[in-house]
Design an enzyme around this catalytic site. Sequence first.
Site, PDB file in Angstrom:
ATOM      1  CE  LYS A   1      -3.355   0.156   4.376  1.00  0.00           C
ATOM      2  NZ  LYS A   1      -3.508  -0.426   5.708  1.00  0.00           N
TER       3      LYS A   1
ATOM      4  CG  ASP B   1       1.332  -5.903  12.664  1.00  0.00           C
ATOM      5  OD1 ASP B   1       2.397  -6.172  13.278  1.00  0.00           O
ATOM      6  OD2 ASP B   1       1.311  -5.391  11.536  1.00  0.00           O
TER       7      ASP B   1
ATOM      8  CB  ALA C   1      -0.911  -0.005   1.225  1.00  0.00           C
ATOM      9  CE  LYS C   2       2.696   5.544  -4.401  1.00  0.00           C
ATOM     10  NZ  LYS C   2       2.602   6.089  -5.758  1.00  0.00           N
TER      11      LYS C   2
HETATM   12  C1  6BB Z   1      -2.560   8.085   8.543  1.00  0.00           C
HETATM   13  C2  6BB Z   1      -2.851   6.664   8.331  1.00  0.00           C
HETATM   14  C3  6BB Z   1      -4.124   6.175   8.629  1.00  0.00           C
HETATM   15  O1  6BB Z   1      -0.635   6.183   7.657  1.00  0.00           O
HETATM   16  C4  6BB Z   1       4.186   6.051   7.113  1.00  0.00           C
HETATM   17  C5  6BB Z   1       2.906   5.253   7.114  1.00  0.00           C
HETATM   18  C6  6BB Z   1      -3.469   9.015   8.990  1.00  0.00           C
HETATM   19  C7  6BB Z   1      -1.383   8.779   8.402  1.00  0.00           C
HETATM   20  C8  6BB Z   1      -0.741  11.188   8.779  1.00  0.00           C
HETATM   21  C9  6BB Z   1       0.595  11.044   9.149  1.00  0.00           C
HETATM   22  C10 6BB Z   1       1.456  12.130   9.175  1.00  0.00           C
HETATM   23  C11 6BB Z   1       0.960  13.389   8.830  1.00  0.00           C
HETATM   24  C12 6BB Z   1      -0.354  13.524   8.468  1.00  0.00           C
HETATM   25  C13 6BB Z   1      -1.206  12.431   8.442  1.00  0.00           C
HETATM   26  C14 6BB Z   1      -4.390   4.837   8.475  1.00  0.00           C
HETATM   27  N1  6BB Z   1      -3.465   3.974   8.043  1.00  0.00           N
HETATM   28  C15 6BB Z   1      -2.215   4.404   7.755  1.00  0.00           C
HETATM   29  C16 6BB Z   1      -1.884   5.744   7.906  1.00  0.00           C
HETATM   30  C17 6BB Z   1       0.452   5.316   7.565  1.00  0.00           C
HETATM   31  C18 6BB Z   1       1.738   6.128   7.492  1.00  0.00           C
HETATM   32  C19 6BB Z   1       2.005   6.779   8.841  1.00  0.00           C
HETATM   33  C20 6BB Z   1       3.309   7.562   8.775  1.00  0.00           C
HETATM   34  N2  6BB Z   1       4.376   6.702   8.377  1.00  0.00           N
HETATM   35  N3  6BB Z   1      -2.877  10.181   9.098  1.00  0.00           N
HETATM   36  N4  6BB Z   1      -1.617  10.066   8.761  1.00  0.00           N
HETATM   37  F1  6BB Z   1       1.033   9.839   9.484  1.00  0.00           F
END
Ligand code: 6BB
Length: 609
Positions: A42, A134, A25-26
Amino acid sequence: MSVSSDEEILKYYELRETIGTGGFAKVKLGRHLLTGEKVAIKIMDKLALGDDLPRVKTEIDAMKNLSHQHICRLYHVIETSKKIFMVLEYCPGGELFDYIISKDRLSEEEARVFFRQIVSAIAYVHSKGYAHRDLKPENLLIDEEHNLKLIDFGLCAKPKGGLDYHLNTCCGSPAYAAPELIQGKAYIGSEADIWSMGVLLYALLCGFLPFDDDNVMAVYRRIMRGKYTIPKWLSPSSTLLLSQMLQVDPKKRITVKHLLSHPWLMEGYSDAVHWQSKYPQGHLDEDCVTELSVFHNQSRERILELISEWNYDQLSATYLLLQSKKARGKRIRLRVPLLTEHASTTPSAGPEHSRHDAQLDNTEFTLSTPVTRKVASKKHANKENVDTESVLKNEMPFALPAPKTPLGKTQIEKQGQGISIQVPACKESQFTTVTPIKKPKNPANTNELTAAEVLPERSRCHSVELDLNVAHVDCSQKKRKAKIFGSLERGLDKVITMLTPSKKKRSTRDEPRKLKAHYNVTTTQLMNPDQLLNEIIAVLSKKQVEYVKKGYTLKCQTQSDFGKVTMKFELEVCQLSKPEVVGIRRQRLKGDAWVYKRLMDDILSSCQV
Ligand code: 6BB
C-alpha cells in the site's frame, strides 16, 4: 513514486502491477526479494494525504497490535520523506465483494463458513479494545487457502477508556452505517460493528444490500426505519439472525459474545466460533531464526533479540514471510536476490553461492559484534534438514510479535469522515481523439488515466491503442487540463513494467490471454474474441464509459460531471479452456463496489454474451 521513495522500496521488494487506487492510497503487488514471497504494498503519498495522515497512523498502529488468522498481516512499514509504504499479506483471491457478485449470492453453507471467520476476526478486534468501523465485503480479502482476511483499519477506533466508551465520529460507508451513527449520536463502536456485520451477512446471503438507493439521504432514511425485504430464499434461521443484528436500537442488538455460539453459526459445527489468535504470542519459530542467523552470520540470540523488537522493518518482514512460507510447507531459504526478475521470483532455484554472510543494513539496525557462523541447535546445523516434509510434520504454528501498545499514540477521530457515495455520472460528454506522446512533458501527478495530448474534438468516442502506456479518451470539460504523461512516478512504473518479462509479453499481445476459470471471469457463449471485444466496446461507448484499449484489455473509467474519476476498472477478453470459450475478466480498481456491480451487470447484459 519519487526516485528516493522508489529506491527505498526497491531495496527489498520487486514491484508489480497496481491492483487498486483508493482515495489516498495505491495498492501494488510485489515480491519480497530475500524470501521470494508475494506481498501487497500500500503506497501513500504524504503530501496528497494531507488531513488523512492520522488515518494512516491509526491503521499502522492498529495493525501492529492485531495479529490474527483472519486479519491481514502487516510485515513492513517504510517511511521516506515523501511516501509511506505498508507491506501487507498477499490475498490473491481478491475482495469478498467480487466473490459474492460473481456467484450472485452465496449458499447458506458457504455464507456460514465466511461469516464464522468474520465473527472470529471482529470478536478478536473487539477483545483488543478496537472497533473496525468500516466493515464491508470490499474490506475482506480472500487468501490462497480461501480464508478471509480483514483489511483497512484506517477508520478504526480504540477508545481510551475501553470499548464501552462512546465514540462520536460518523465514519464508514453509508450502506453499512448503523442508525445511531448516521443520527450523529454518540455510539458504542462494537455495537456499530455488529450492525455492519448484519448488512454484510445480508449481502452474502442475498447478493444485494438491505438498505439501498441511488440517493444517500434515502439510504439513511431506510436505515433509520430498519426495514428491509426478506427474499424468499432466506431460511427462517437466517432471517432470525439478520433481525437480531439489524436492530435499530443498539441496546437490543445481539452482541458478539452471543454471536459466537448462535444457533445459525453452529449449524453443521460442533464448536463455537474460535476467536482467539492462532498465532502464538512471544514465541519465535526456531527454523526461521536459524535461517536468519545463518544468513546474516549472527548468533541466534542476537537475531532473537532483534526480531523481538518488532520494528516492522526488513528483519520483521523477512521473519514473518519465512514463517508464512514454512506454514505453507515450503522450504525456507534466504537468497541474495539477483537483479533479474527470474532470480527474485524463483529464490529456491538459485545457486548455493548466492547465500551470503550479509551484515544487515546499518540503516536498519546495527549488529555490533561480529559473530562467527554458528547455529544453536544441532538439528539445524545442516540447513538441508529443513525440508518440506519435516516442516509439514512439524506443523509449526505462526509465531507472533507480541502486540506492542503504541507509545503515546492517541486515536484521532475526524468528524464527518468517509460518508460519501459516488454514483456514476450520466453525462452528455463529448469525446476527443488523443494522440500519444512519447516523452514526459508535465511531471504533475494525476489520478487519471490520461497520458496523451488532447487534440481538437472530432467524434464521439475513440480509443487509441498504445504500446506501453495508456492513451485516453478525454472529455471536453474545460476544467480538466490535458495531462501530459503524468508524473515521473508513472515513468518509473513504466520502466519497471518494461523490465518485467511477463508485462512485456502482455503489451505486445495480439491474441487473448489464456486464463483459468475464476470468479472474476464471466464466461460467454461466443467463440470469437474479436467479436466480443467489439461488442464490449460498443456497449462502453453507449454507456459513456471511457476506455483505452491495450491488446485485449480495456482500461475503463467513468467520471462525474465535475471531471472527477469515479470508477476505474479493467475488462479483458480472454480465452478459457474447458470449456473452450471466450470469457471476460473484470477487475475493479477504484470506485464504489455496488455502483460498479450495477454498471457491470448493465454492461455484461448489454453484450450479446
Ligand atoms: C491486498 C491488500 C492488503 O488490497 C482493490 C484494492 C492483499 C490485496 C491481492 C488482491 C488480488 C490479487 C493479489 C493480491 C491490504 N490492504 C489492501 C489490499 C486492496 C485492493 C484489493 C483488491 N481491490 N492482497 N491483495 F487483492
